[in-house]
Write a protein that holds these residues in place. Structure first.
Motif, short mmCIF file in Angstrom:
data_model
loop_
_atom_site.label_atom_id
_atom_site.label_comp_id
_atom_site.label_asym_id
_atom_site.label_seq_id
_atom_site.Cartn_x
_atom_site.Cartn_y
_atom_site.Cartn_z
N TRP A 229 -19.96 3.96 -34.19
CA TRP A 229 -19.68 3.01 -35.26
C TRP A 229 -20.97 2.44 -35.83
O TRP A 229 -21.12 2.32 -37.05
CB TRP A 229 -18.80 1.89 -34.73
CG TRP A 229 -18.50 0.84 -35.77
CD1 TRP A 229 -17.57 0.91 -36.77
CD2 TRP A 229 -19.16 -0.42 -35.92
NE1 TRP A 229 -17.60 -0.23 -37.53
CE2 TRP A 229 -18.57 -1.07 -37.04
CE3 TRP A 229 -20.17 -1.07 -35.23
CZ2 TRP A 229 -18.97 -2.33 -37.46
CZ3 TRP A 229 -20.58 -2.32 -35.65
CH2 TRP A 229 -19.99 -2.94 -36.76
N LEU A 230 -21.91 2.08 -34.98
CA LEU A 230 -23.19 1.56 -35.45
C LEU A 230 -23.94 2.61 -36.27
O LEU A 230 -24.58 2.28 -37.28
CB LEU A 230 -24.04 1.11 -34.26
CG LEU A 230 -23.55 -0.13 -33.51
CD1 LEU A 230 -24.42 -0.36 -32.26
CD2 LEU A 230 -23.59 -1.36 -34.41
N ALA B 227 -22.66 5.05 -38.07
CA ALA B 227 -22.03 5.21 -39.38
C ALA B 227 -22.21 3.96 -40.25
O ALA B 227 -22.40 4.07 -41.47
CB ALA B 227 -20.55 5.52 -39.21
N ARG B 228 -22.17 2.78 -39.63
CA ARG B 228 -22.18 1.54 -40.39
C ARG B 228 -23.57 1.13 -40.84
O ARG B 228 -23.77 0.67 -41.98
CB ARG B 228 -21.57 0.41 -39.53
CG ARG B 228 -21.49 -0.95 -40.21
CD ARG B 228 -20.50 -0.91 -41.36
NE ARG B 228 -20.35 -2.22 -41.97
CZ ARG B 228 -21.17 -2.74 -42.87
NH1 ARG B 228 -22.22 -2.03 -43.27
NH2 ARG B 228 -20.96 -3.94 -43.37
N PHE B 229 -24.56 1.29 -39.99
CA PHE B 229 -25.88 0.74 -40.28
C PHE B 229 -26.96 1.80 -40.48
O PHE B 229 -28.00 1.51 -41.07
CB PHE B 229 -26.32 -0.21 -39.15
CG PHE B 229 -25.43 -1.41 -39.00
CD1 PHE B 229 -25.50 -2.45 -39.91
CD2 PHE B 229 -24.51 -1.48 -37.98
CE1 PHE B 229 -24.67 -3.56 -39.79
CE2 PHE B 229 -23.67 -2.58 -37.84
CZ PHE B 229 -23.75 -3.63 -38.75
N ASN C 202 -26.14 4.94 -41.68
CA ASN C 202 -25.62 5.83 -42.72
C ASN C 202 -25.50 7.28 -42.26
O ASN C 202 -25.74 8.21 -43.03
CB ASN C 202 -26.48 5.75 -43.98
CG ASN C 202 -26.49 4.37 -44.60
OD1 ASN C 202 -25.45 3.71 -44.65
ND2 ASN C 202 -27.65 3.92 -45.04
N LYS D 170 -23.41 10.47 -41.44
CA LYS D 170 -22.12 10.99 -41.92
C LYS D 170 -21.21 11.27 -40.74
O LYS D 170 -21.45 12.18 -39.95
CB LYS D 170 -22.34 12.26 -42.74
CG LYS D 170 -21.04 12.86 -43.26
CD LYS D 170 -21.29 14.18 -44.00
CE LYS D 170 -19.98 14.81 -44.45
NZ LYS D 170 -20.20 16.11 -45.13
#
Length: 401
Positions: A251-252, A254-256, A258, A260
């Motif tokens: 999650w980190l 993808a969220r911070f 970027n 894919k």
């Protein structure tokens, strides 16, 4: 100065006395360098698997096919005749690049009209992506120049006519799966997996050795508790924490960062579940047979570097020595990293991951079986065996004088 030399002499004695430490200091650097040298021995990535879809089937289109067949940079995969077959090969990894020759290719050439040749390549692995793009340009530029020279040979043409012929063939390049050449997308998921691999093994790998060093392992062996309960009780906290870290780190990313991360959430969780079972069970088995915590830490540290490289995550396994490639296939990290890349980057379904899931399931079943069938008989400590920091040998009284 004498005190400094005494301390140094004492440390040298211990380095030569401790066999593992001796290997770490003097032998492991050579082994690592040799291993990486074997992995990157080819230095240049050639023989890229290429599929050519010839929709024109003319003498002119066959000339394009021959240009790629005669290039040492590509290895043409036969029996790929349609765009759908090309797409299928790119998904399952048997094809890393493709060329599509349009139906009106020869007709457009004869009429000096612009005709486009489509080239596609797999950007999920940047090593393939960077090299394939360069190889495409080299082959097609050479082919275009030869085509023009052959056509204009012996003809007296105006500059405008020459320019018209020179511009008659156009190439469109498409990058699939990682069009932005994101290095974080390429490397970061693999780093997450190796972090979870090493931390997971280390955490569970110190459980039984800790009990041995405190002389409390005997109470587990003597208690009327089956082996599977001991394993489950010891492993459950590490399994839960490692699985939580798996989801959190993705999650980190993808969220911070970027990275894919697409595809089926169920498949991502299934891969993480299987990988966690393998790591937890394997770490428990290591802890059962390791003499002490120090040895567990040392062995896992030594394994972390070669494990990441022989997995084929950064450098294609097909371009490694066969022995290393086969050894990498025995590692759970290899299958987990590749499976996660197929789901999150290529957005492939379960049918493309069937082999990965089956093999990881077999690994999970095998390691779990080893973890729950250990013997509860206590073996006596071997005299003269491996001990923490080479035992309790201390320097002489005048050591610091």
């Amino acid at each position: 100065m004498q005190q400094l030399l005494n301390i140094a002499h004492y440390e040298v004695v211990h380095i030569f006395k401790d066999r593992i430490l001796f290997l770490v200091v003097f032998v492991v650097p050579f082994i690592y360098a040799s291993l990486l040298g074997m992995i990157y021995a080819s230095s240049i990535l050639q023989q890229v698997p290429l599929a050519i879809v010839d929709l024109d089937h003319s003498a002119e289109s066959r000339a394009v096919v021959s240009a790629f067949e005669n290039s040492n940079d590509f290895r043409v995969i036969p029996s790929v005749d349609t765009y759908a077959e090309l797409e299928q090969g790119m998904k399952n990894g048997t094809v890393r690049a493709g060329v599509v020759i349009p139906e009106d290719y020869s007709q457009s050439l004869s009429q000096h009209r612009l005709t486009q040749i489509l080239t596609v390549y797999d950007g999920s692995n940047l090593i393939y992506g960077y090299n394939t793009r360069r190889y495409f340009q080299l082959v097609l530029n050479t082919f275009s120049a030869e085509h023009t020279a052959a056509y204009l040979g012996g003809l007296g043409m105006s500059k405008q006519e020459i320019k018209s012929v020179m511009d008659s063939v156009s190439v469109t390049m498409q990058v699939w799966y990682n069009p932005n050449y994101s290095y974080s997308t390429f490397i970061f998921p693999g780093l997450i997996i190796i972090i979870l691999h090493q931390i997971g093994l280390l955490g569970i790998g110190l459980t039984i050795t800790r009990e041995k060093e405190r002389n409390t392992w005997l109470q587990y062996l003597c208690a009327a508790v089956p082996q599977w309960k001991i394993f489950m009780g010891k492993a459950l906290p590490y399994f839960i924490v490692n699985f939580f870290n798996y989801g959190l780190l993705l999650w980190l990313a993808a969220r911070f960062i970027n990275v894919k991360l697409e595809g089926s959430l169920a498949l991502i969780l299934l891969l993480g579940l299987l990988f966690n079972i393998i790591i937890t069970s394997l770490g428990f088995v290591i802890s059962l047979y390791a003499p002490n915590s120090l040895q567990v830490s040392r062995y896992l540290m030594l394994l972390s570097v070669p494990l990441f490289f022989i997995a084929g995550y950064t450098w294609p396994g097909t371009h490694m020595p066969v022995l290393l490639y086969g050894l990498g296939k025995l590692m759970p990290f290899t299958w987990m990293a590749e499976g996660l890349r197929l789901v999150t980057l290529k957005d492939l379904g379960a049918n493309y991951l069937a082999i990965t899931i089956i093999i990881m399931s077999c690994m999970a079943a095998f390691t779990s079986f080893l973890a729950v069938t250990f013997t509860k008989r206590r073996n006596p400590a071997a005299e003269g065996g491996l001990v923490v920091n080479s035992g309790s040998t201390y320097p002489k009284k005048n050591f610091l004088n």
